[in-house]
Design a protein around this motif. Sequence first.
Motif, mmCIF file in Angstrom:
data_model
loop_
_atom_site.group_PDB
_atom_site.id
_atom_site.type_symbol
_atom_site.label_atom_id
_atom_site.label_comp_id
_atom_site.label_asym_id
_atom_site.label_seq_id
_atom_site.Cartn_x
_atom_site.Cartn_y
_atom_site.Cartn_z
ATOM 1 N N GLN A 90 0.809 -1.218 0.000
ATOM 2 C CA GLN A 90 0.000 0.000 0.000
ATOM 3 C C GLN A 90 0.842 1.268 0.000
ATOM 4 N N ASP A 91 2.083 1.188 0.483
ATOM 5 C CA ASP A 91 2.931 2.380 0.521
ATOM 6 C C ASP A 91 3.664 2.623 -0.789
ATOM 7 N N GLY A 92 3.370 1.840 -1.848
ATOM 8 C CA GLY A 92 3.995 2.003 -3.149
ATOM 9 C C GLY A 92 5.199 1.120 -3.381
ATOM 10 N N SER A 93 5.702 0.462 -2.342
ATOM 11 C CA SER A 93 6.830 -0.453 -2.501
ATOM 12 C C SER A 93 6.316 -1.817 -2.954
ATOM 13 N N ILE A 94 7.246 -2.749 -3.092
ATOM 14 C CA ILE A 94 6.855 -4.110 -3.467
ATOM 15 C C ILE A 94 7.710 -5.098 -2.689
ATOM 16 N N ALA A 95 7.069 -6.123 -2.135
ATOM 17 C CA ALA A 95 7.763 -7.154 -1.361
ATOM 18 C C ALA A 95 8.055 -8.337 -2.269
ATOM 19 N N VAL A 96 9.316 -8.732 -2.317
ATOM 20 C CA VAL A 96 9.750 -9.785 -3.233
ATOM 21 C C VAL A 96 10.304 -10.966 -2.444
ATOM 22 N N GLN A 97 9.919 -12.159 -2.852
ATOM 23 C CA GLN A 97 10.515 -13.378 -2.309
ATOM 24 C C GLN A 97 11.019 -14.234 -3.458
ATOM 25 N N LEU A 98 12.263 -14.683 -3.343
ATOM 26 C CA LEU A 98 12.897 -15.496 -4.369
ATOM 27 C C LEU A 98 12.922 -16.945 -3.953
ATOM 28 N N SER A 99 12.780 -17.818 -4.925
ATOM 29 C CA SER A 99 12.879 -19.247 -4.659
ATOM 30 C C SER A 99 13.802 -19.880 -5.708
ATOM 31 N N PRO A 100 14.592 -20.860 -5.322
ATOM 32 C CA PRO A 100 14.498 -21.619 -4.062
ATOM 33 C C PRO A 100 15.277 -21.021 -2.897
ATOM 34 N N SER A 101 15.943 -19.866 -3.031
ATOM 35 C CA SER A 101 16.790 -19.339 -1.959
ATOM 36 C C SER A 101 15.993 -18.871 -0.756
ATOM 37 N N GLY A 102 14.745 -18.424 -0.973
ATOM 38 C CA GLY A 102 13.941 -17.894 0.119
ATOM 39 C C GLY A 102 14.286 -16.457 0.478
ATOM 40 N N LYS A 103 15.219 -15.826 -0.225
ATOM 41 C CA LYS A 103 15.621 -14.451 0.069
ATOM 42 C C LYS A 103 14.449 -13.500 -0.147
ATOM 43 N N ARG A 104 14.337 -12.529 0.773
ATOM 44 C CA ARG A 104 13.269 -11.541 0.696
ATOM 45 C C ARG A 104 13.856 -10.147 0.525
ATOM 46 N N GLN A 105 13.164 -9.322 -0.248
ATOM 47 C CA GLN A 105 13.549 -7.927 -0.438
ATOM 48 C C GLN A 105 12.305 -7.051 -0.449
ATOM 49 N N ARG A 106 12.491 -5.796 -0.071
ATOM 50 C CA ARG A 106 11.431 -4.806 -0.197
ATOM 51 C C ARG A 106 11.984 -3.686 -1.054
ATOM 52 N N LEU A 107 11.404 -3.468 -2.218
ATOM 53 C CA LEU A 107 11.911 -2.518 -3.191
ATOM 54 C C LEU A 107 11.038 -1.273 -3.218
ATOM 55 N N GLU A 108 11.713 -0.108 -3.207
ATOM 56 C CA GLU A 108 10.977 1.155 -3.279
ATOM 57 C C GLU A 108 10.408 1.333 -4.681
ATOM 58 N N GLY A 109 9.280 1.986 -4.762
ATOM 59 C CA GLY A 109 8.667 2.206 -6.063
ATOM 60 C C GLY A 109 9.044 3.553 -6.646
#
Length: 286
Positions: free
Chosen positions: A46-65
């Motif tokens: 809702q704040d304009g960012s995007i939450a990303v999860q990668l597989s199979p590593s499971g790494k998570r990122q939050r990217l600014e829009g």
Amino acid sequence: MKHRDYVLGLLLAGLWLPTAEANEGDGETLRFQVAAHVQAHADPQQDGSIAVQLSPSGKRQRLEGAADADGNSRWGLEDVDFDGYPELIARASVGMVNEAVAVYRFDVGSGEFRALKAVTHGHDQCGDLMGLTADAATRTLTASCRSGPMWYTDVYRFNGPQLYLYRGESVLMLGDTLNRALHWEETENQGPLAVWRTYDPSGKVLESAIGDGLGAPASGAPLVGLMASVLPARLFLFDRPGASSTQRYLVQGDRVEMLDEQDGWLQVRYRNPKRGAVTGWINVND
């Protein structure tokens, strides 16, 4: 084969990649492949960012829009580096006509998304990648923006993994002084004159030509300057800007190609019937 069966076959084969048009701005999860054996799930926030999860590593990122005045981003997918895998792209309206753009590429070495930045050596007009469009045929990215009444264009290319400014413009600010030296035909829809320059990855100018500031030259094609006719009875042609003496000159009616501008001096090319192309500089303000 029916379209439904064709799409199902692509899904089973792992080859179907969602497009920006199919996902942009709908707030739904974007599921796509970012590299061989690497998948991504991206959820717009809702704040304009995007939450990303990668597989199979499971790494998570939050990217600014690229948030607009209300903090909203339109997230989508598009292959802007032409490697067969899509990038995450956020777009947001800025003012009345401009569009801010943020591009995130997956970096295989680090295993995460990184913001795409271009090397411009200070020659860009728009800054960042505003209004970004991609042309797979010429493998170029074009940024466009408006400042006051003028639209500007920056054209980018990749040199390996690095994006650099390949072609840009600077508006010609010579006013009526140029009109007293040269005459060229203006079309109804032509904008202000601008110097278009092609750069190599280090920022070195490879070529230049003066043309329509609102009509970007075709990518990949050599630059060609507008043709003009000499108006004074005699117009001195110097070897370089700032030179104080010369024995060369043009005469009224000579046709020249306008190439470049520097500190009130204009570079032109005259094709001599006997000696071939002759290039020099005229002092427009003299």
